[in-house]
Motif scaffolding. Structure first.
Motif, short mmCIF file in Angstrom:
data_model
loop_
_atom_site.label_atom_id
_atom_site.label_comp_id
_atom_site.label_asym_id
_atom_site.label_seq_id
_atom_site.Cartn_x
_atom_site.Cartn_y
_atom_site.Cartn_z
N THR A 17 0.82 -1.20 0.00
CA THR A 17 0.00 0.00 0.00
C THR A 17 0.85 1.26 0.00
OG1 THR A 17 -0.12 -0.04 2.40
CG2 THR A 17 -1.91 -1.10 1.19
N PHE A 18 2.13 1.10 0.23
CA PHE A 18 3.07 2.20 0.28
C PHE A 18 3.61 2.50 -1.13
CE2 PHE A 18 7.76 2.90 1.10
CZ PHE A 18 7.66 4.24 1.30
N SER A 19 3.19 1.70 -2.12
CA SER A 19 3.62 1.87 -3.51
C SER A 19 5.13 1.76 -3.65
CB SER A 19 3.15 3.22 -4.06
OG SER A 19 1.78 3.35 -3.95
N TYR A 52 0.70 4.78 9.68
CA TYR A 52 2.07 4.71 10.16
C TYR A 52 2.91 5.70 9.38
CZ TYR A 52 2.70 1.67 6.07
OH TYR A 52 2.71 1.16 4.79
N THR A 53 4.08 6.02 9.91
CA THR A 53 5.05 6.86 9.23
C THR A 53 6.24 5.99 8.87
OG1 THR A 53 4.34 8.84 10.42
CG2 THR A 53 6.53 8.90 9.46
N MET A 66 10.14 10.71 3.67
CA MET A 66 9.20 10.37 4.72
C MET A 66 7.82 10.23 4.08
SD MET A 66 8.21 12.48 8.21
CE MET A 66 6.76 13.39 7.75
N SER A 67 7.06 9.27 4.57
CA SER A 67 5.70 9.10 4.09
C SER A 67 4.78 8.79 5.27
CB SER A 67 5.64 7.96 3.08
OG SER A 67 4.33 7.79 2.59
N ASN A 68 3.66 9.50 5.34
CA ASN A 68 2.60 9.17 6.28
C ASN A 68 1.60 8.34 5.48
OD1 ASN A 68 3.53 10.52 8.59
ND2 ASN A 68 2.80 12.45 7.79
N VAL A 69 1.47 7.09 5.85
CA VAL A 69 0.68 6.14 5.08
C VAL A 69 -0.58 5.76 5.85
CG1 VAL A 69 0.72 3.90 3.92
CG2 VAL A 69 2.84 5.23 4.12
N TRP A 70 -1.71 5.78 5.17
CA TRP A 70 -3.00 5.37 5.71
C TRP A 70 -3.50 4.22 4.83
CZ3 TRP A 70 -6.64 9.46 8.07
CH2 TRP A 70 -5.91 10.43 8.78
#
Length: 161
Positions: A17-19, A52-53, A66-70
């Motif tokens: 889901t984070f690609s 999560y980050t 950095m990525s904030n992932v939902w």
């Protein structure tokens, strides 16, 4: 030497889901267990979204992203970090050892295509049970977003000072 230190010991299963692409390497994942936006508790929303980050590298550009992932909402905010500064708090009888990192984050929201720059502070707190964290994000609108939880992996932003 610094580039060698940057190659972190942790390998996490690719986050679909984070690609994640073949050139992206996850450095650390911060699991969010508590969240506030301008002092308002948004923890239930983030827990429902599985938020999560994550910090990662991409290609050979030498940057940390950095990525904030939902994942349960199929959305994320992502982008490179720059201008990293760090401080260390030594352990005392009253405080755990902690690392403080300050940087700018050039982000893009994939859910609304908004782009911008935010000031970010990451605090890693070394407790006997593991590494706790606090991430404070202040975007252009001066909202204050604070995430807390625990960290998987290792990351040392100080190599970018």
């Amino acid at each position: 030497m610094k580039k060698t230190l940057f190659i972190i010991l942790l390998a996490i299963t690719p986050l679909l889901t984070f690609s994640q692409t073949e050139n992206q390497k996850t450095i650390a994942k911060f699991t969010i267990t508590d969240a506030k936006n301008n002092g308002v508790d948004i923890t239930p929303t983030l827990l429902k979204a599985g938020a999560y980050t994550v910090f990662y590298t991409s290609g050979n550009d030498g940057l940390i992203y950095m990525s904030n992932v939902w994942p349960n909402s199929n959305s994320q905010s992502f982008g490179p970090m720059y201008g990293v500064k760090s401080e260390k708090l030594e352990e005392t009888s009253e405080n755990y050892e902690a690392d403080f990192f300050y940087y700018n984050w050039r982000y893009t929201n994939d859910y609304d295509n908004k782009t911008g720059t935010a000031k970010v502070q990451v605090i890693k707190i070394y407790k006997p049970q593991g590494v706790a964290f606090t991430v404070k994000i202040i975007p252009e609108d001066l909202d204050v977003i604070v995430y807390k939880g625990y960290m998987d992996g290792t990351i040392d932003f100080s190599i970018y000072d």
